[in-house]
Design an enzyme around this catalytic site. Structure first.
Site, PDB file in Angstrom:
ATOM      1  N   ASP A 225     -11.906  -6.732  -2.829  1.00 21.25           N
ATOM      2  CA  ASP A 225     -12.906  -7.969  -2.751  1.00 21.25           C
ATOM      3  C   ASP A 225     -14.041  -7.557  -2.268  1.00 21.25           C
ATOM      4  O   ASP A 225     -14.297  -6.399  -2.086  1.00 21.25           O
ATOM      5  CB  ASP A 225     -12.173  -8.747  -1.869  1.00 21.25           C
ATOM      6  CG  ASP A 225     -11.986  -8.248  -0.296  1.00 21.25           C
ATOM      7  OD1 ASP A 225     -13.096  -8.566   0.636  1.00 21.25           O
ATOM      8  OD2 ASP A 225     -10.888  -7.753  -0.159  1.00 21.25           O
TER       9      ASP A 225
ATOM     10  N   GLU B 203       0.898  -1.241   0.131  1.00 22.05           N
ATOM     11  CA  GLU B 203       0.017   0.119  -0.178  1.00 22.05           C
ATOM     12  C   GLU B 203       0.875   1.201  -0.097  1.00 22.05           C
ATOM     13  O   GLU B 203       0.516   2.392  -0.335  1.00 22.05           O
ATOM     14  CB  GLU B 203      -0.913  -0.052   1.197  1.00 22.05           C
ATOM     15  CG  GLU B 203      -2.095  -1.138   1.019  1.00 22.05           C
ATOM     16  CD  GLU B 203      -2.757  -1.350   2.413  1.00 22.05           C
ATOM     17  OE1 GLU B 203      -3.829  -1.607   2.340  1.00 22.05           O
ATOM     18  OE2 GLU B 203      -2.398  -1.284   3.603  1.00 22.05           O
TER      19      GLU B 203
END
Length: 241
Positions: free
Chosen positions: A209, A13
């Site tokens: 997701d 990230e």
């Protein structure tokens, strides 16, 4: 003077943002976190990988504010989609953040409310919300890349807990209690620390997701892509804050 603290929980990230900082970076080790001070497009930033979970995230935010003097905090990364119509690789910009795993209902509090605090959720800074949305709109992500469908961005609540949500019944319960746009594991802890320190913040998440059956949505494949997409928007919003 503006100094922006950026928090990602995982290496994936923060990698892209680190690549923008060049060689002139000062590194400081504190509380088992490496804080990297430098500039991105001329703006002073402190980049940090907090580690996963609420305590790691809160400690990192506190350090950024008190030790490094950050005036604004951005939390970037991935999340599981909860809002209707939100899909993998779409974006959520936080309106507010709550703990979905805080439960003091036995003492008469609402699910998610921290006992003896006078707020239920922690509200993000409106100017930073607008900066994140403009950064997304001005990017290629809102227009579609290489013939692909454009990504979507919405404002919404972030629900945080020390759980990776991957079961449909758990997802349904969180939706019933909090109606969040997405669910993840750090954002509300960062928001909580910023609230107590009166420091403006925003959480930006790209959906990796659908927070349900992992076997059907390719989380492992989506994680690095979604993480970089979130970081690319952060790159553009830094100069807008």
């Amino acid at each position: 003077m503006k100094k922006i603290g950026i928090i990602g929980a995982m290496e994936v990230e923060v990698n892209f943002l680190r690549s923008l900082m060049g060689q002139n970076v000062k590194k400081t080790e504190a509380a088992s976190v490496t804080f990297e001070e430098g500039k991105i497009h001329g703006v002073d930033v402190v980049l940090s990988r907090s580690g996963v979970g609420k305590v790691n995230a809160a400690l990192c935010a506190q350090r950024l504010i008190l030790q490094f003097g950050c005036t604004h905090i951005i939390n970037t990364g991935i999340a599981g989609a909860m809002a209707k119509g939100l899909g993998v690789m779409d974006f959520v910009v936080s309106t507010d953040a709550v703990y979905h795993d805080m439960d003091a209902t036995g003492f008469g509090y609402k699910k998610g409310q921290i006992p003896q605090m006078n707020v239920f959720s922690f509200e993000a800074d409106r100017a930073m919300i607008e900066a994140a949305k403009k950064a997304f709109t001005d990017s290629d992500l809102s227009k579609g890349e290489d013939g692909k469908e454009p990504h979507k961005v919405i404002e919404g609540r972030i629900a945080t807990g020390d759980q990776f949500i991957s079961e449909k019944n758990v997802k349904a319960q969180i939706n019933e209690n909090f109606e969040p746009a997405c669910v993840e594991m750090e954002g509300c802890a960062i928001a909580h620390a910023c609230f107590l320190n009166k420091t403006p913040f925003v959480i930006l998440r790209c959906m990796s997701d659908m927070a349900d059956d992992l076997s059907s949505n390719g989380y492992d494949f989506n994680e690095p892509v979604a993480a970089e997409l979130s970081a690319r928007v952060v790159e553009k919003m830094i100069s807008l804050i």
